[in-house]
Design a protein around this motif. Structure first.
Motif, PDB file in Angstrom:
ATOM      1  N   THR A 313      63.372 -43.012 -52.485  1.00  0.00           N
ATOM      2  CA  THR A 313      62.189 -43.927 -52.101  1.00  0.00           C
ATOM      3  C   THR A 313      60.990 -43.266 -52.171  1.00  0.00           C
ATOM      4  O   THR A 313      59.943 -44.045 -52.347  1.00  0.00           O
ATOM      5  CB  THR A 313      62.587 -44.606 -50.449  1.00  0.00           C
ATOM      6  N   SER A 314      60.953 -41.971 -52.282  1.00  0.00           N
ATOM      7  CA  SER A 314      59.566 -41.308 -52.222  1.00  0.00           C
ATOM      8  C   SER A 314      58.854 -41.488 -53.577  1.00  0.00           C
ATOM      9  O   SER A 314      57.706 -41.761 -53.609  1.00  0.00           O
ATOM     10  CB  SER A 314      59.904 -40.015 -52.123  1.00  0.00           C
ATOM     11  N   VAL A 315      59.714 -41.605 -54.537  1.00  0.00           N
ATOM     12  CA  VAL A 315      59.120 -41.844 -56.176  1.00  0.00           C
ATOM     13  C   VAL A 315      58.781 -43.285 -56.214  1.00  0.00           C
ATOM     14  O   VAL A 315      57.825 -43.669 -56.762  1.00  0.00           O
ATOM     15  CB  VAL A 315      60.158 -41.264 -57.097  1.00  0.00           C
ATOM     16  N   VAL A 316      59.537 -44.156 -55.493  1.00  0.00           N
ATOM     17  CA  VAL A 316      59.110 -45.553 -55.541  1.00  0.00           C
ATOM     18  C   VAL A 316      57.958 -45.783 -54.733  1.00  0.00           C
ATOM     19  O   VAL A 316      57.019 -46.524 -55.206  1.00  0.00           O
ATOM     20  CB  VAL A 316      60.209 -46.311 -54.811  1.00  0.00           C
ATOM     21  N   VAL A 317      57.690 -45.191 -53.552  1.00  0.00           N
ATOM     22  CA  VAL A 317      56.358 -45.118 -52.742  1.00  0.00           C
ATOM     23  C   VAL A 317      55.210 -44.718 -53.600  1.00  0.00           C
ATOM     24  O   VAL A 317      54.257 -45.344 -53.634  1.00  0.00           O
ATOM     25  CB  VAL A 317      56.442 -44.286 -51.636  1.00  0.00           C
ATOM     26  N   HIS A 318      55.260 -43.655 -54.667  1.00  0.00           N
ATOM     27  CA  HIS A 318      54.468 -42.806 -55.097  1.00  0.00           C
ATOM     28  C   HIS A 318      53.938 -44.064 -56.390  1.00  0.00           C
ATOM     29  O   HIS A 318      52.684 -44.222 -56.538  1.00  0.00           O
ATOM     30  CB  HIS A 318      54.950 -41.771 -56.012  1.00  0.00           C
ATOM     31  N   GLU A 319      54.893 -44.465 -56.928  1.00  0.00           N
ATOM     32  CA  GLU A 319      54.587 -45.421 -58.142  1.00  0.00           C
ATOM     33  C   GLU A 319      53.941 -46.706 -57.739  1.00  0.00           C
ATOM     34  O   GLU A 319      53.001 -47.305 -58.377  1.00  0.00           O
ATOM     35  CB  GLU A 319      55.507 -45.669 -59.046  1.00  0.00           C
ATOM     36  N   LEU A 320      54.463 -47.181 -56.554  1.00  0.00           N
ATOM     37  CA  LEU A 320      53.652 -48.481 -55.820  1.00  0.00           C
ATOM     38  C   LEU A 320      52.378 -48.454 -55.492  1.00  0.00           C
ATOM     39  O   LEU A 320      51.523 -49.189 -55.573  1.00  0.00           O
ATOM     40  CB  LEU A 320      54.743 -49.020 -54.800  1.00  0.00           C
ATOM     41  N   ALA A 321      52.171 -46.931 -54.803  1.00  0.00           N
ATOM     42  CA  ALA A 321      50.857 -46.819 -54.379  1.00  0.00           C
ATOM     43  C   ALA A 321      49.935 -46.864 -55.511  1.00  0.00           C
ATOM     44  O   ALA A 321      48.456 -47.271 -55.458  1.00  0.00           O
ATOM     45  CB  ALA A 321      50.692 -45.295 -53.790  1.00  0.00           C
ATOM     46  N   HIS A 322      50.223 -46.267 -56.771  1.00  0.00           N
ATOM     47  CA  HIS A 322      49.293 -46.625 -57.897  1.00  0.00           C
ATOM     48  C   HIS A 322      49.119 -48.031 -58.239  1.00  0.00           C
ATOM     49  O   HIS A 322      47.984 -48.138 -58.663  1.00  0.00           O
ATOM     50  CB  HIS A 322      50.133 -46.020 -59.023  1.00  0.00           C
ATOM     51  N   GLN A 323      49.666 -48.974 -57.675  1.00  0.00           N
ATOM     52  CA  GLN A 323      49.570 -50.321 -57.926  1.00  0.00           C
ATOM     53  C   GLN A 323      48.068 -50.682 -57.324  1.00  0.00           C
ATOM     54  O   GLN A 323      47.128 -51.654 -57.911  1.00  0.00           O
ATOM     55  CB  GLN A 323      50.272 -51.418 -57.575  1.00  0.00           C
ATOM     56  N   TRP A 324      47.541 -50.101 -56.374  1.00  0.00           N
ATOM     57  CA  TRP A 324      46.227 -49.946 -55.617  1.00  0.00           C
ATOM     58  C   TRP A 324      45.327 -49.039 -56.341  1.00  0.00           C
ATOM     59  O   TRP A 324      44.235 -49.290 -56.918  1.00  0.00           O
ATOM     60  CB  TRP A 324      46.284 -49.832 -54.303  1.00  0.00           C
ATOM     61  N   TYR A 325      45.814 -47.665 -56.190  1.00  0.00           N
ATOM     62  CA  TYR A 325      45.133 -46.574 -56.612  1.00  0.00           C
ATOM     63  C   TYR A 325      45.672 -46.206 -58.016  1.00  0.00           C
ATOM     64  O   TYR A 325      46.496 -45.344 -58.185  1.00  0.00           O
ATOM     65  CB  TYR A 325      45.551 -45.423 -55.808  1.00  0.00           C
ATOM     66  N   GLY A 326      44.863 -46.806 -59.172  1.00  0.00           N
ATOM     67  CA  GLY A 326      44.961 -46.402 -60.500  1.00  0.00           C
ATOM     68  C   GLY A 326      45.346 -47.534 -61.372  1.00  0.00           C
ATOM     69  O   GLY A 326      44.956 -47.726 -62.389  1.00  0.00           O
ATOM     70  N   ASP A 327      45.948 -48.625 -60.798  1.00  0.00           N
ATOM     71  CA  ASP A 327      45.947 -49.937 -61.400  1.00  0.00           C
ATOM     72  C   ASP A 327      44.920 -50.946 -61.210  1.00  0.00           C
ATOM     73  O   ASP A 327      44.347 -51.411 -62.137  1.00  0.00           O
ATOM     74  CB  ASP A 327      47.569 -50.467 -61.269  1.00  0.00           C
ATOM     75  N   ASP A 328      44.904 -51.455 -59.874  1.00  0.00           N
ATOM     76  CA  ASP A 328      43.978 -52.356 -59.298  1.00  0.00           C
ATOM     77  C   ASP A 328      42.757 -51.617 -59.770  1.00  0.00           C
ATOM     78  O   ASP A 328      41.639 -52.225 -60.455  1.00  0.00           O
ATOM     79  CB  ASP A 328      44.209 -52.561 -57.943  1.00  0.00           C
ATOM     80  N   VAL A 329      42.301 -50.765 -59.011  1.00  0.00           N
ATOM     81  CA  VAL A 329      41.074 -49.660 -59.189  1.00  0.00           C
ATOM     82  C   VAL A 329      41.502 -48.609 -60.156  1.00  0.00           C
ATOM     83  O   VAL A 329      42.219 -47.826 -60.044  1.00  0.00           O
ATOM     84  CB  VAL A 329      40.353 -48.985 -58.123  1.00  0.00           C
TER      85      VAL A 329
END
Length: 497
Positions: A313-329
């Motif tokens: 789940t840690s890698v899923v958290v990492h990549e989903l966090a990017h949806q805000w930090y990296g993808d949205d902004v």
């Protein structure tokens, strides 16, 4: 396409100049690179894209891709010609309905010369017809198009678009997307955003995907193969679309046990980062030999190797966090990578704390204590690591350490206000490390230049008091390894490519 005319004498040169309207002197080719010092030839100058419409047909048996890309853009200067980043074979280019001449240049440039020069501020519709075998193409000695037993996938960073669509390939030029792909019946096509419709005709099935929020080119993805697709809705109301290759073998169970928690984790991250910024969430796990994961917008790419040791789940958290930090902004330039990776790693630390497997402070202490002062780890500057160290582990771990130092400096109230406010402040746009520092100062009311310099830009180990004397371990002191560390460490190669 640059033509040089050599006149035999001064009189001929003078008559040639008289034949050119005075206004034409301002028209010039768009730059072959957008101006990013890390990747000077990536992206292009002279125009800004607002939308990509990609209509494709793919044959898995031969890896043949045919396409028509319609690109909507606006010129930002008077253009005599402009570049697109692309590798496949082009048969025709039209600019505003009129055939244009084109030529290849350098490793990955398609130079387009419209019949009539384009004035600054002109809306432009570019249509490119193309075909080719993406896996047969390489640039700079590599390819980012990955064959699978039943198809192929496009997912890589900092470049992936060249192998399947012509683009202005730099995160600073974001656009919306319509991706329509025809594949033989029984094969599926997966891309970003929402599946608008499917239709079948004469042995082919067409999938129509839409990403209606601005998206960086490297975050556009294409997966072609035979998948088991699951759909659900998170408790918070976010539609989730996940896909798994039908031949994942022993990794299948662990992949599903991880990625099927996407909805739960999106809702959990929303508590820290604010409302989920896109219309759908999800991920896909194709049968590839790659080792990394990538935050492709709304539809995260995961390598099966991420689940070789069980659920993750840690890698899923990492990549989903990017949806805000990296993808949205998104970053303004590739040197701003810390805003992407530091915060995605810090999200893993927050998840560790949530799971009772080590607090963010315990993880910060462990990272700090694990690297002696003479460790090369401290020579990498997360705030501007350089292209060779862009995905160095220090950008992740020292980057997250800098975020904990910021939290200790400004206090939890201000820190969590920054964490949630930042994606809203720059929603669907681009921002830099300097922008983030200014925003953190604005929210906290504290000067932070020294802290940012110490933790992000100095090529040396910061003194412990710079974070918090009482908590950060002194050099040489052994710090207990948090329970979550091995799970977090297992994601260290998420971008190791």
């Amino acid at each position: 396409m640059h033509r040089r005319i050599i006149a035999p004498g001064a009189l001929a040169a003078a008559s040639l100049l008289l034949a050119i309207p005075a206004s034409a002197a301002s028209y010039a080719p768009g730059a072959p690179g957008i101006g990013d010092p890390y990747y000077p030839d990536y992206g292009n100058g002279g125009y800004d894209v607002s939308h990509y419409d990609l209509r494709l047909q793919y044959q898995p048996k031969t890896d043949e891709l045919q396409g028509t890309a319609t690109i909507l853009a606006k010129t930002t200067q008077d253009l005599s010609s402009f570049d697109l980043d692309f590798l496949l074979d082009v048969s025709e280019v039209r600019v505003n309905g009129v055939k244009a001449s084109f030529a290849t240049s350098g490793q990955h440039e398609l130079v387009v010369t419209p019949k009539t020069p384009l004035a600054k501020g002109t809306p432009v519709t570019v249509v490119v017809r193309y075909s080719g075998v993406p896996s047969a193409k390489s640039a700079y000695g590599f390819t980012t198009w990955h064959r699978t037993p039943d198809g192929a996938i496009a997912a890589d960073e900092p470049e992936a678009a060249w192998w399947w669509f012509p683009s202005n390939d730099h995160p600073s030029d974001k656009a919306t997307y319509d991706v329509s792909v025809a594949v033989p019946d029984g094969t599926q096509a997966i891309s970003n955003g929402t599946l608008q419709s499917t239709s079948s005709k004469l042995g082919w099935t067409r999938y129509n995907w839409r990403e209606n929020k601005p998206q960086a080119t490297y975050l556009a993805t294409l997966a072609l193969g035979k998948f088991d697709i699951t759909t659900s809705t998170s408790e918070g109301g976010v539609p989730v679309i996940n896909a798994y290759s039908k031949d994942l073998g022993d990794n299948d169970g662990a992949a599903r046990a991880s990625v099927e928690r996407t909805g739960e984790l999106v809702d959990w991250l929303s508590g820290y980062f604010g409302p989920y910024p896109f219309s759908t969430a999800g991920g896909y796990v194709p049968n590839t030999t790659t080792g990394y994961a990538l935050e492709t917008q709304t539809r995260v790419y995961y390598s099966p190797k991420q689940f070789a040791n069980g659920s993750n789940t840690s890698v899923v958290v990492h990549e989903l966090a990017h949806q805000w930090y990296g993808d949205d902004v998104s970053l303004k330039g590739w040197k701003d990578i810390w805003i992407n990776e530091g915060f995605a790693r810090y999200a893993q630390w927050l998840w560790s704390e949530h799971e009772g497997e080590g607090t963010t402070q315990e993880l910060a202490d462990y990272v700090y204590g694990s690297h002696p002062a003479d460790d090369a780890f401290w020579t990498v500057k997360p705030g501007d690591p350089g292209p060779d160290d862009q995905f160095d582990i220090a950008v992740y771990d020292r980057g997250a350490l800098a975020i904990q130092a910021l939290r200790n400096e400004i206090g939890d109230d201000a820190f969590f206000a920054v964490l949630k406010g930042w994606p809203k402040e720059h929603a669907y746009g681009n921002a830099s490390v300097a922008d983030f520092q200014r925003y953190a100062e604005q929210v906290s009311g504290k000067p932070l230049a020294a802290l940012f310099d110490t933790w992000l830009f100095q090529p040396s180990k910061p003194a412990a008091p710079a974070a918090r004397t009482a908590s950060l371990a002194k050099a040489g002191t052994t710090v207990a390894q948090p329970k979550s560390w091995k799970k977090i460490e297992a994601t260290n190669d998420v971008h190791g490519h």
